[in-house]
Design a protein around this motif. Structure first.
Motif, short mmCIF file in Angstrom:
data_model
loop_
_atom_site.label_atom_id
_atom_site.label_comp_id
_atom_site.label_asym_id
_atom_site.label_seq_id
_atom_site.Cartn_x
_atom_site.Cartn_y
_atom_site.Cartn_z
N VAL A 1 25.13 17.73 60.55
CA VAL A 1 24.30 16.91 59.67
C VAL A 1 25.10 16.55 58.42
N ASN A 2 25.23 15.26 58.15
CA ASN A 2 25.88 14.79 56.92
C ASN A 2 24.81 14.62 55.85
N LEU A 3 24.30 15.73 55.36
CA LEU A 3 23.11 15.69 54.52
C LEU A 3 23.36 15.06 53.16
N PHE A 4 24.62 15.05 52.70
CA PHE A 4 24.90 14.44 51.41
C PHE A 4 25.43 13.01 51.55
N SER A 5 25.15 12.40 52.67
CA SER A 5 25.28 10.95 52.77
C SER A 5 24.30 10.30 51.78
N SER A 6 24.70 9.18 51.22
CA SER A 6 23.82 8.49 50.27
C SER A 6 22.52 8.05 50.93
N GLN A 7 22.50 7.96 52.25
CA GLN A 7 21.28 7.57 52.95
C GLN A 7 20.17 8.60 52.80
N PHE A 8 20.52 9.82 52.40
CA PHE A 8 19.52 10.88 52.21
C PHE A 8 19.23 11.16 50.75
N ASP A 9 19.73 10.34 49.84
CA ASP A 9 19.57 10.62 48.42
C ASP A 9 18.11 10.71 47.98
N SER A 10 17.24 9.94 48.62
CA SER A 10 15.85 9.86 48.15
C SER A 10 14.95 10.94 48.72
N ASP A 11 15.37 11.61 49.80
CA ASP A 11 14.43 12.55 50.45
C ASP A 11 15.15 13.72 51.15
N ARG A 12 16.22 14.22 50.53
CA ARG A 12 17.07 15.22 51.18
C ARG A 12 16.28 16.46 51.61
N ALA A 13 15.49 17.02 50.71
CA ALA A 13 14.73 18.22 51.05
C ALA A 13 13.68 17.93 52.12
N ALA A 14 13.08 16.74 52.06
CA ALA A 14 12.06 16.38 53.05
C ALA A 14 12.67 16.26 54.45
N VAL A 15 13.93 15.83 54.52
CA VAL A 15 14.63 15.75 55.82
C VAL A 15 14.69 17.12 56.47
N VAL A 16 14.99 18.13 55.67
CA VAL A 16 15.07 19.50 56.19
C VAL A 16 13.68 19.98 56.62
N GLU A 17 12.68 19.64 55.86
CA GLU A 17 11.31 20.04 56.20
C GLU A 17 10.85 19.38 57.50
N GLN B 1 19.67 27.18 48.22
CA GLN B 1 18.28 26.91 47.82
C GLN B 1 17.37 26.62 49.01
N HIS B 2 17.91 26.48 50.20
CA HIS B 2 17.11 26.10 51.36
C HIS B 2 17.48 26.97 52.56
N ARG B 3 16.54 27.74 53.01
CA ARG B 3 16.77 28.60 54.16
C ARG B 3 16.92 27.76 55.42
N GLY B 4 17.64 28.32 56.38
CA GLY B 4 17.86 27.62 57.64
C GLY B 4 19.00 26.63 57.59
N CYS B 5 19.76 26.63 56.49
CA CYS B 5 20.90 25.73 56.34
C CYS B 5 22.17 26.54 56.09
N CYS B 6 23.27 26.08 56.68
CA CYS B 6 24.59 26.64 56.39
C CYS B 6 25.56 25.47 56.41
N SER B 7 26.83 25.74 56.12
CA SER B 7 27.74 24.62 55.90
C SER B 7 29.13 24.89 56.47
N ALA C 1 15.41 24.48 63.70
CA ALA C 1 15.29 25.57 62.75
C ALA C 1 16.56 25.87 62.00
N GLN C 2 17.70 25.41 62.51
CA GLN C 2 18.97 25.70 61.87
C GLN C 2 19.77 24.41 61.74
N LEU C 3 20.30 24.15 60.56
CA LEU C 3 21.12 22.97 60.31
C LEU C 3 22.50 23.40 59.84
N VAL C 4 23.52 22.79 60.42
CA VAL C 4 24.89 22.97 59.95
C VAL C 4 25.27 21.71 59.19
N LEU C 5 25.44 21.83 57.88
CA LEU C 5 25.81 20.69 57.05
C LEU C 5 27.31 20.52 57.08
N ILE C 6 27.76 19.27 57.22
CA ILE C 6 29.18 18.98 57.38
C ILE C 6 29.82 18.72 56.03
#
Length: 268
Positions: free
Chosen positions: A9-25, A54-60, A33-38
């Protein structure tokens, strides 16, 4: 509900700037249940780590993508070594070679890649690999550095390339590319040769929205909640049920990345 791990998951792409936490939810609600951030460079790796704290279920992952190889600062390796010791970092990369776009000179790509392969071996963490139009050189470097622990991220190659990676001991990451009837046929054929204990699933969000998805989001943005769409195609092509596929890919992700219990059971 089946429990999935999205290993890309490229979570810090600008495409997720407006709703990053909501994407994880939304991912958690869909059973992802588990996300690997790239991490594609030092700064993004740091952003990922802070988010994971700050967010459980995420690693990098933490690393330098070949596109960014020409932009590294003189102390980049020292910084990456420090990041590799963070508990949230479970893999070194995204690293590798890209001779398709050549955004960085090839000799610089190889230098930065080699340093990351050496670091992965030193810290005992798997490598998170990128390769495009550079298979022969990349395979030679993996052999030179005796790499046998890692994943080929977003694999789109043919059966011969697949078997070469498998012979090294690598896992294979499958994205929505497999859902593309125009360019995914070779991958669909190769998929049948992936052993059940080497298969991983990923969205590569926000990229590679599955073409089989109906209805498609108006934004055309992919996100980890859509991982089950990819899984449906993989399950069909490999004659597995969704529950079987979820179980084996979840176990594979735990074995490769060695998730801590507090991470891997966050949404259990």
């Amino acid at each position: 509900m089946s429990k999935w791990c999205d290993i890309g998951v490229n979570l810090f792409s600008s495409q997720f700037d407006s709703d990053r936490a909501a994407v994880v939810e939304r991912a958690a609600l869909a059973g992802v249940a588990q996300l690997v951030l790239i991490g594609s460079d030092i700064d993004e790796s740091r952003q990922n780590i802070a988010f994971c704290q700050q967010h459980r279920g995420c690693c990098s992952t933490a690393g330098v993508h070949p596109h960014q190889a020409a932009n590294v600062r003189p102390d980049w390796l020292i910084q990456l070594q420090a990041l590799s010791r963070q508990a949230e970092v479970i893999s070194i990369g995204e690293c590798g070679l890209d001779f398709n776009r050549d955004f960085s000179p090839r000799d610089q790509q190889q230098l930065v890649f080699a340093e990351q392969l050496q670091l992965a071996r030193q810290c005992g963490k798997p490598v998170y690999l990128h390769e495009r139009d550079a298979f022969t050189t990349q395979l030679a470097m993996l052999k030179e550095h005796q790499i046998s622990h890692g994943v080929t991220h977003c694999f789109t190659g043919d059966v011969q390339q697949l078997k070469a990676y498998l012979d090294l001991g690598l896992y294979i990451g499958i994205t929505g590319w497999v859902c593309d009837e125009r360019r995914g046929e070779a991958l669909q054929q190769a998929l049948r040769y992936i052993p059940s204990d080497r298969l991983l699933l990923e969205t590569d969000a926000p990229y590679l929205l599955p073409r089989t998805m109906q209805p498609k989001p108006k934004s055309r943005r992919n996100e980890p909640a859509y991982l089950p769409v990819i899984a449906q195609m993989v399950a069909r092509l490999t004659n597995r049920t969704m529950d079987e596929l979820a179980t084996l890919t979840w176990q594979n992700s735990q074995l490769l990345f060695g998730f801590q219990p507090s991470l891997s059971t966050a949404y259990a």
